[in-house]
Design a protein around this motif. Structure first.
Motif, PDB file in Angstrom:
ATOM      1  N   GLU A 105       0.836  -1.205   0.000  1.00 41.57           N
ATOM      2  CA  GLU A 105       0.000   0.000   0.000  1.00 41.57           C
ATOM      3  C   GLU A 105       0.875   1.261   0.000  1.00 41.57           C
ATOM      4  O   GLU A 105       0.548   2.255  -0.643  1.00 41.57           O
ATOM      5  N   PRO A 139      -4.278  -2.117  -8.170  1.00 44.93           N
ATOM      6  CA  PRO A 139      -5.551  -1.496  -7.762  1.00 44.93           C
ATOM      7  C   PRO A 139      -5.372  -0.364  -6.742  1.00 44.93           C
ATOM      8  O   PRO A 139      -6.092   0.647  -6.810  1.00 44.93           O
ATOM      9  N   ALA A 140      -4.408  -0.505  -5.834  1.00 43.33           N
ATOM     10  CA  ALA A 140      -4.200   0.566  -4.848  1.00 43.33           C
ATOM     11  C   ALA A 140      -3.685   1.823  -5.546  1.00 43.33           C
ATOM     12  O   ALA A 140      -4.076   2.946  -5.211  1.00 43.33           O
ATOM     13  N   ALA A 142      -4.343   2.682  -8.660  1.00 50.61           N
ATOM     14  CA  ALA A 142      -5.502   3.254  -9.357  1.00 50.61           C
ATOM     15  C   ALA A 142      -6.347   4.074  -8.388  1.00 50.61           C
ATOM     16  O   ALA A 142      -6.801   5.179  -8.700  1.00 50.61           O
ATOM     17  N   GLU A 143      -6.527   3.542  -7.189  1.00 51.13           N
ATOM     18  CA  GLU A 143      -7.341   4.239  -6.186  1.00 51.13           C
ATOM     19  C   GLU A 143      -6.697   5.573  -5.802  1.00 51.13           C
ATOM     20  O   GLU A 143      -7.365   6.599  -5.740  1.00 51.13           O
ATOM     21  N   HIS A 144      -5.393   5.550  -5.545  1.00 47.92           N
ATOM     22  CA  HIS A 144      -4.713   6.792  -5.173  1.00 47.92           C
ATOM     23  C   HIS A 144      -4.804   7.843  -6.274  1.00 47.92           C
ATOM     24  O   HIS A 144      -4.858   9.034  -5.993  1.00 47.92           O
ATOM     25  N   GLY A 146      -7.250   8.013  -8.342  1.00 50.73           N
ATOM     26  CA  GLY A 146      -8.651   8.259  -8.650  1.00 50.73           C
ATOM     27  C   GLY A 146      -9.038   7.769 -10.039  1.00 50.73           C
ATOM     28  O   GLY A 146      -9.905   8.338 -10.695  1.00 50.73           O
ATOM     29  N   LEU A 147      -8.392   6.689 -10.487  1.00 57.67           N
ATOM     30  CA  LEU A 147      -8.635   6.189 -11.842  1.00 57.67           C
ATOM     31  C   LEU A 147      -9.291   4.818 -11.816  1.00 57.67           C
ATOM     32  O   LEU A 147      -9.136   4.073 -10.856  1.00 57.67           O
ATOM     33  N   PRO A 148      -9.974   4.463 -12.907  1.00 57.03           N
ATOM     34  CA  PRO A 148     -10.442   3.080 -13.004  1.00 57.03           C
ATOM     35  C   PRO A 148      -9.246   2.142 -13.092  1.00 57.03           C
ATOM     36  O   PRO A 148      -8.208   2.505 -13.656  1.00 57.03           O
ATOM     37  N   GLY A 149      -9.379   0.951 -12.515  1.00 54.53           N
ATOM     38  CA  GLY A 149      -8.311  -0.037 -12.555  1.00 54.53           C
ATOM     39  C   GLY A 149      -8.835  -1.295 -13.211  1.00 54.53           C
ATOM     40  O   GLY A 149      -9.832  -1.852 -12.780  1.00 54.53           O
TER      41      GLY A 149
ATOM     42  N   ALA B 113      -7.587  -3.888  -1.754  1.00 55.77           N
ATOM     43  CA  ALA B 113      -6.498  -2.932  -2.017  1.00 55.77           C
ATOM     44  C   ALA B 113      -7.055  -1.519  -2.185  1.00 55.77           C
ATOM     45  O   ALA B 113      -6.494  -0.547  -1.675  1.00 55.77           O
ATOM     46  N   ARG B 114      -8.164  -1.406  -2.906  1.00 50.27           N
ATOM     47  CA  ARG B 114      -8.733  -0.074  -3.143  1.00 50.27           C
ATOM     48  C   ARG B 114      -9.332   0.501  -1.864  1.00 50.27           C
ATOM     49  O   ARG B 114      -9.199   1.687  -1.588  1.00 50.27           O
ATOM     50  N   ALA B 117      -6.461   1.685   0.257  1.00 50.17           N
ATOM     51  CA  ALA B 117      -5.913   2.954  -0.220  1.00 50.17           C
ATOM     52  C   ALA B 117      -6.890   4.098   0.085  1.00 50.17           C
ATOM     53  O   ALA B 117      -6.480   5.192   0.450  1.00 50.17           O
ATOM     54  N   ARG B 196     -17.116   3.727 -13.853  1.00 49.38           N
ATOM     55  CA  ARG B 196     -16.317   3.966 -15.051  1.00 49.38           C
ATOM     56  C   ARG B 196     -15.852   2.673 -15.717  1.00 49.38           C
ATOM     57  O   ARG B 196     -15.776   2.596 -16.934  1.00 49.38           O
TER      58      ARG B 196
END
Ligand SMILES: Cc1cc2nc3c(=O)[nH]c(=O)nc-3n(C[C@H](O)[C@H](O)[C@H](O)COP(=O)(O)OP(=O)(O)OC[C@H]3O[C@@H](n4cnc5c(N)ncnc54)[C@H](O)[C@@H]3O)c2cc1C
Ligand SMILES: Nc1ncnc2c1ncn2[C@@H]1O[C@H](COP(=O)(O)O)[C@@H](O)[C@H]1O
Lengths: 269, 339
Positions: A105, A139-140, A142-144, A146-149, B113-114, B117, B196
């Motif tokens: 993370e 995925p983490a 992408a989350e940081h 703010g994007l689709p993963g 994971a998301r 985060a 999305r």
């Protein structure tokens, strides 16, 4: 990250990791349980080669530029060098003692700080690393950002403003689509990675490499490193699977009976 | 990220299911959650996102969930992780359970994971065991191709833990007279940002029926020793007799004999089944990386010096074309005579 369509060319980042060669001995530093990596025994994470290849093919099809991004100490850069020799255009190397001991993370957060500085259309990762095997970073990340993963991709297509993948599943796949920019985790089967050519290896030495520190990219030091990581290693042991190691020769043609007895004893039948 | 001051000591289980039919890992997670909750001083609570709750309900109660949060909606299947992440992150952030168990499969790990985060929480992935030590969870996780077992914890909760298949054996709750499952409906949250990544199509290929390798409690794997793709039928027949999943070495996959989704090893699946039977597989280090945490390992190989025997509990030195069909037949006979 605002996406502005200037022309139909792709600005791609591909994140790669250096991992120990499976065949080599792994040593954990007993003082803090981090991995002591022998630089000669480490390689580019195998599936990251597939991600690099995918980035290069997308560039070849659409035009654009591929930047390889790696977080890790000096010795880790060897993995990025291989990606450059395969054909990536330039590299960013995030290296800082502050990052020592970061968990997945924390690394994802650190990479997001690097990637935030430019407007990438597509950020590719490998689906998982062979050492930690967590698959948490893409995925983490992408989350940081703010994007689709879109992970576990065994096929990647970019069409105008959208990316479409085939997401691997047991006995099938899902077709998943998202607007750019997006993070994509590339899996085995997407392609057959090329070998670096002699020319590629030579020219890799002269490609631009930007070395950045945590401060350079605005990383909050309290969120990385051993102290900034949520996970804490308590200890480790060699896998002491005490195997029975019964060996039966089938010369008498009866080994299957002994094996059936064994399976019955262990209640598998 | 302040530790949870107010919260519940409950242990949540994010159910992994196919249209309301819980996977095996879900039942194993419910079993583990009962034990953890007892130590954490709370209850095991299931969380259901998706469609088909009516089908899941009875099983979830039987495996001892005291309560369930139900978010019944088809939005979850329509978008990749987005609505699941948003809904669960909202609930976890608001209620602060002691811990949350996810299935350590790609979808479960992505969601964890998301959420980690988003909420600034740590994630323990690929746990092959889970226990409570004091206040905190302790998991074991096989690293570097299973050659090391690392014990890990997280500094603060809610603790997000991804449990691998077969880490614990699924057991129904003993107290059948327990009060019924307490059900609470929770809304799915679906902002535009969560929608999305669209699942455009689900394509199913090939043979369902056998458990996938990363879920199967028993796996029979075939390698180059099978010599021909048609001979995988020997492996499949043995697997079906044992109710097992079918795996393959990379040599077999690269030759096009079996799909990559079945590949076991460093560049395939990492599995920890109760029983792993390697047929015509030499046991290269990259193969071992995917299977050496299996509880029991059996190998059938004609070469007595094959490295696979060094990590076998039971090895047969012999011709697989002789041994495997006879073994399948022997097991069938024993099954039938046992009635
Ligand atoms: C980066 C990298 C990643 C890799 N990832 C993986 C991975 O994920 N998974 C993986 O499996 N491999 C992987 N490999 C490949 C690995 O190194 C081996 O090449 C592979 O596992 C060999 O497969 P095998 O055991 O089926 O074939 P072989 O090594 O050829 O073994 C075949 C075995 O069958 C036995 N045999 C032959 N005929 C018979 C018979 N009639 N009866 C009984 N036994 C018989 C032989 O004695 C032999 O031991 C990877 C390699 C690299 C470099
Ligand atoms: N230190 C790192 N630097 C750059 N990319 C990384 C790093 N760690 C992980 N990644 C990326 O995340 C993917 C999955 O890794 P993991 O989550 O460790 O299994 C890798 O294949 C890389 O693409």
């Amino acid at each position: 990250m605002e996406y502005i369509q200037a022309q139909m060319s792709l600005t791609i980042a591909v994140c790669v990791k250096r991992v120990p060669d499976t065949a080599a001995d792994k040593i954990l530093d007993p003082s803090d349980f981090t991995l002591e990596r022998d630089p000669d025994e480490s390689i580019l994470n195998p599936v990251d080669e597939v991600a690099v290849e995918e980035a290069l093919r997308l560039k070849e099809a659409h035009g654009g530029e591929v930047t390889v991004v790696i977080a890790g100490p000096e010795t880790a850069f060897k993995a990025a060098r291989k990606a450059l020799s395969m054909g990536c255009d330039k590299a960013i190397h995030l290296s800082d003692p502050l990052l020592h001991g970061s968990d997945a993370e924390a690394i994802a957060y650190a990479l997001s700080c690097v990637l935030r500085r430019a407007a990438y259309d597509l950020i590719l990762c490998g689906s998982e690393s062979t050492d930690a095997r967590t698959s948490l970073v893409p995925p983490a990340l992408a989350e940081h950002l703010g994007l689709p993963g879109l992970c576990q991709a065994k096929k990647v297509e970019v069409d105008g403003q959208r990316v479409r993948i085939h997401r691997d599943r047991d006995q099938g796949y899902d077709v998943v689509e998202a607007p750019l920019p997006a993070v994509v985790g590339v899996n085995w089967g997407a392609n057959e990675p090329r070998y670096p050519s002699f020319k590629g290896i030579q020219s890799a030495k002269n490609k631009p490499v930007e070395a950045v520190s945590a401060a350079d990219v605005g990383i909050d030091a309290s969120r990385v490193g051993l102290a900034g990581s949520q996970s804490e290693v308590l200890g480790f042991g060699a896998r002491s699977a005490e195997r029975g190691r019964i060996l039966v020769d089938d010369r008498d043609g009866q080994a299957h009976v002994r094996l059936a007895d064994f399976l019955q004893e262990r209640k598998f039948i | 990220m302040a530790p949870a001051l107010v919260g519940t000591p409950d242990v949540w289980v994010i159910l992994d299911h196919e249209d309301g039919v819980p996977s095996k890992v879900s039942l194993q997670m419910l079993t583990a959650a009962r034990g953890l909750a007892a130590q954490a001083g709370g209850a095991a609570v299931a969380v259901f996102c998706g469609t088909g709750w009516a089908r899941a309900k009875e099983v979830v109660a039987r495996f001892g969930a005291a309560g369930v949060l139900v978010s019944e909606s088809d939005v979850f299947a329509g978008y990749q992780t987005g609505p699941t992440v948003e809904t669960l992150a909202g609930l976890i952030g608001e209620r602060h359970p002691w811990g949350v168990l996810f299935a350590s499969v790609p979808f479960g790990k992505e969601v964890a994971a998301r959420i980690g985060a988003r909420l600034g929480l740590g994630v323990l992935a690929d746990a092959i065991s889970v226990a409570v030590d004091g206040e905190r969870p302790v998991v074991e996780h096989a690293a570097f191709g299973g050659s090391l077992v690392v014990r890990k914890t997280l500094r603060s909760g809610p603790y997000l833990i991804c449990l691998k298949a077969n880490a614990v054996a699924a057991e129904e709750a003993p107290d059948r007279g327990a009060p019924g499952l307490e059900e609470e409906q929770v809304p799915a949250s679906t902002s535009d940002a969560a929608k999305r990544a669209v699942v455009v199509e689900r394509v199913s290929t090939g043979a369902a029926g056998r458990p996938p390798v990363d879920e199967a409690a028993v796996i029979v794997s075939g390698g180059r020793g099978l010599q021909d793709p048609a001979n995988f039928s020997l492996v499949e027949a043995l697997a079906d007799e044992l109710g097992a999943g079918v795996g393959a070495s990379r040599a077999a996959v690269d030759a096009g004999w079996y799909p990559h989704s079945a590949q076991v090893g460093q560049t395939g699946k990492t599995v920890s089944p109760q029983l792993y039977i390697a047929v015509g597989i030499s046991g290269a280090i990259q193969h071992r990386a995917g299977m050496q945490t299996a509880k029991t390992i059996v190998a059938i190989n004609q070469d007595a010096d094959s490295p696979i025997f060094a990590l076998s509990d039971f090895g047969v030195v012999g011709d697989l074309f002789e041994v495997v069909p006879k073994l399948t037949e022997e097991l069938r006979k024993r099954r039938e005579s046992a009635g």
